[in-house]
Design an enzyme around this catalytic site. Structure first.
Site, PDB file in Angstrom:
ATOM      1  N   ARG A 154       0.832  -1.207   0.000  1.00  0.00           N
ATOM      2  CA  ARG A 154       0.000   0.000   0.000  1.00  0.00           C
ATOM      3  C   ARG A 154       0.868   1.260   0.000  1.00  0.00           C
ATOM      4  O   ARG A 154       0.599   2.231   0.706  1.00  0.00           O
ATOM      5  CB  ARG A 154      -0.963   0.010   1.212  1.00  0.00           C
ATOM      6  N   SER A 227     -10.921   0.067   3.484  1.00  0.00           N
ATOM      7  CA  SER A 227     -10.090  -0.507   4.554  1.00  0.00           C
ATOM      8  C   SER A 227      -9.194   0.591   5.125  1.00  0.00           C
ATOM      9  O   SER A 227      -8.376   1.161   4.404  1.00  0.00           O
ATOM     10  CB  SER A 227      -9.245  -1.656   4.007  1.00  0.00           C
ATOM     11  N   GLU A 323      -4.203   3.242   6.276  1.00  0.00           N
ATOM     12  CA  GLU A 323      -3.982   3.235   4.826  1.00  0.00           C
ATOM     13  C   GLU A 323      -4.197   4.598   4.189  1.00  0.00           C
ATOM     14  O   GLU A 323      -3.452   4.990   3.297  1.00  0.00           O
ATOM     15  CB  GLU A 323      -4.907   2.220   4.144  1.00  0.00           C
TER      16      GLU A 323
END
Length: 327
Positions: A154, A227, A323
């Protein structure tokens, strides 16, 4: 609101970019170099703490095409403003599989490499060929190869230097022959329930979309950024200690010998699933997702994220990382 969390914020200037000529004109504006800037795609991976005292560049560049076809791969390109899921469905409709596990991920094509999006056994970096970007300091164009993007979990070189580059187009290498990736338990169960013992790429995309619809809230109905926490990666010895105390902890071996842990499981065990802190809550069907129950601000999101991080670390000795990008 141009962010999927539906957080209130205003920019000093909002520029809708439909062409690179518009971007060139913006970079030539007086005071450009001294003004903060924010590149905005679909606004789906963003937490706005408050108003932004600078230029917001809303990327709306369009277009998609087949660049090349060889015995080994299809090379497919999309402009940065193309919606990601629409692009995935288009490639499948053309008979070019490879992105099906990434179906229904929100956002735009240009944002995808910045986050190195991934789901159900596939990361964007595995299907990446190259991208075009514009240096927002000088206006210079540059092509980035996979190695130059420095992809991580990520993560990418672009995420580490926010406001420096604007991605204008991305090319993908879709390998031939195609091989289905169905190793994740959720995907295997969904395909079995559909009676798809030998699924095609579109069937996998349908299965992934169905799973995401069941587990994740629709940003059109309830504000969220998908998420919210990364799955933490820990040393094998630490994973062994955690498993001794918590045998049900989901974990996944990594190529470097470390272990990836399921952040959602950790958050749920810490008592946060379905729990609210002010107007922001931990989604009742997926602990990884924070949702705006109504009227939340960036400060509310920061507060609950910090509380969850602290509780998980106190209970398991593992520190979670968000994230989304915080601005």
């Amino acid at each position: 609101m141009l962010n999927s969390f539906r957080l209130p914020a205003r920019a000093a200037r909002l520029l809708h970019l439909h062409s690179l000529a518009q971007l060139d004109a913006a970079i030539a504006m007086p005071g450009w170099a001294d003004t903060p800037r924010l590149v905005l795609g679909g606004g789906s991976n963003l937490v706005l703490r408050g108003d932004f005292a600078g230029n917001v560049l809303k990327v709306e560049l369009g277009g998609r095409r087949l660049v090349a076809e060889t015995a080994a791969a299809w090379i497919v390109e999309a402009a940065a403003g193309e919606p990601w899921h629409d692009f995935v469905r288009w490639t499948l409709a053309q008979g070019w599989p490879g992105l099906e596990n990434l179906a229904l991920i929100p956002g735009t094509v240009g944002a995808a490499p910045i986050q190195n999006i991934g789901a159900y056994g596939v990361e964007l970096a595995e299907r990446f060929e190259s991208l075009d970007a514009v240096n927002l300091d000088s206006g210079a164009r540059r092509v980035f190869t996979r190695s130059e993007c420095a992809f991580g979990y990520r993560d990418s070189v672009f995420k580490r230097a926010p406001g420096r580059w604007l991605v204008s187009a991305v090319r993908f290498r879709l390998p031939r022959p195609w091989q289905a990736v169905t190793g994740y338990a959720d995907v295997a169960r969904e395909l079995a329930a559909r009676g798809a013992a030998l699924p095609d790429a579109s069937g996998i995309a349908d299965a992934v979309a169905a799973i995401r619809c069941r587990k994740l809230p629709d940003p059109a109905r309830i504000g969220n950024a998908g998420s919210f926490f990364k799955n933490p990666v820990v040393e094998a010895a630490q994973c062994a200690r955690l498993l001794a105390a918590h045998p049900a902890l989901p974990h996944y071996a990594q190529p470097d010998g470390r272990e990836k842990l399921a952040a959602g499981w950790l958050i749920e065990q810490a008592g946060w699933k379905g729990r609210d802190l002010g107007p922001v809550g931990c989604f009742e069907r997926q602990a990884l997702v924070l949702v705006n129950r109504g009227g939340a601000t960036g400060a509310d999101v920061v507060r609950i994220a910090a509380a969850i991080i602290a509780d998980v670390e106190a209970r398991f000795g593992v520190r979670l990382e968000p994230e989304p990008v915080f601005v």
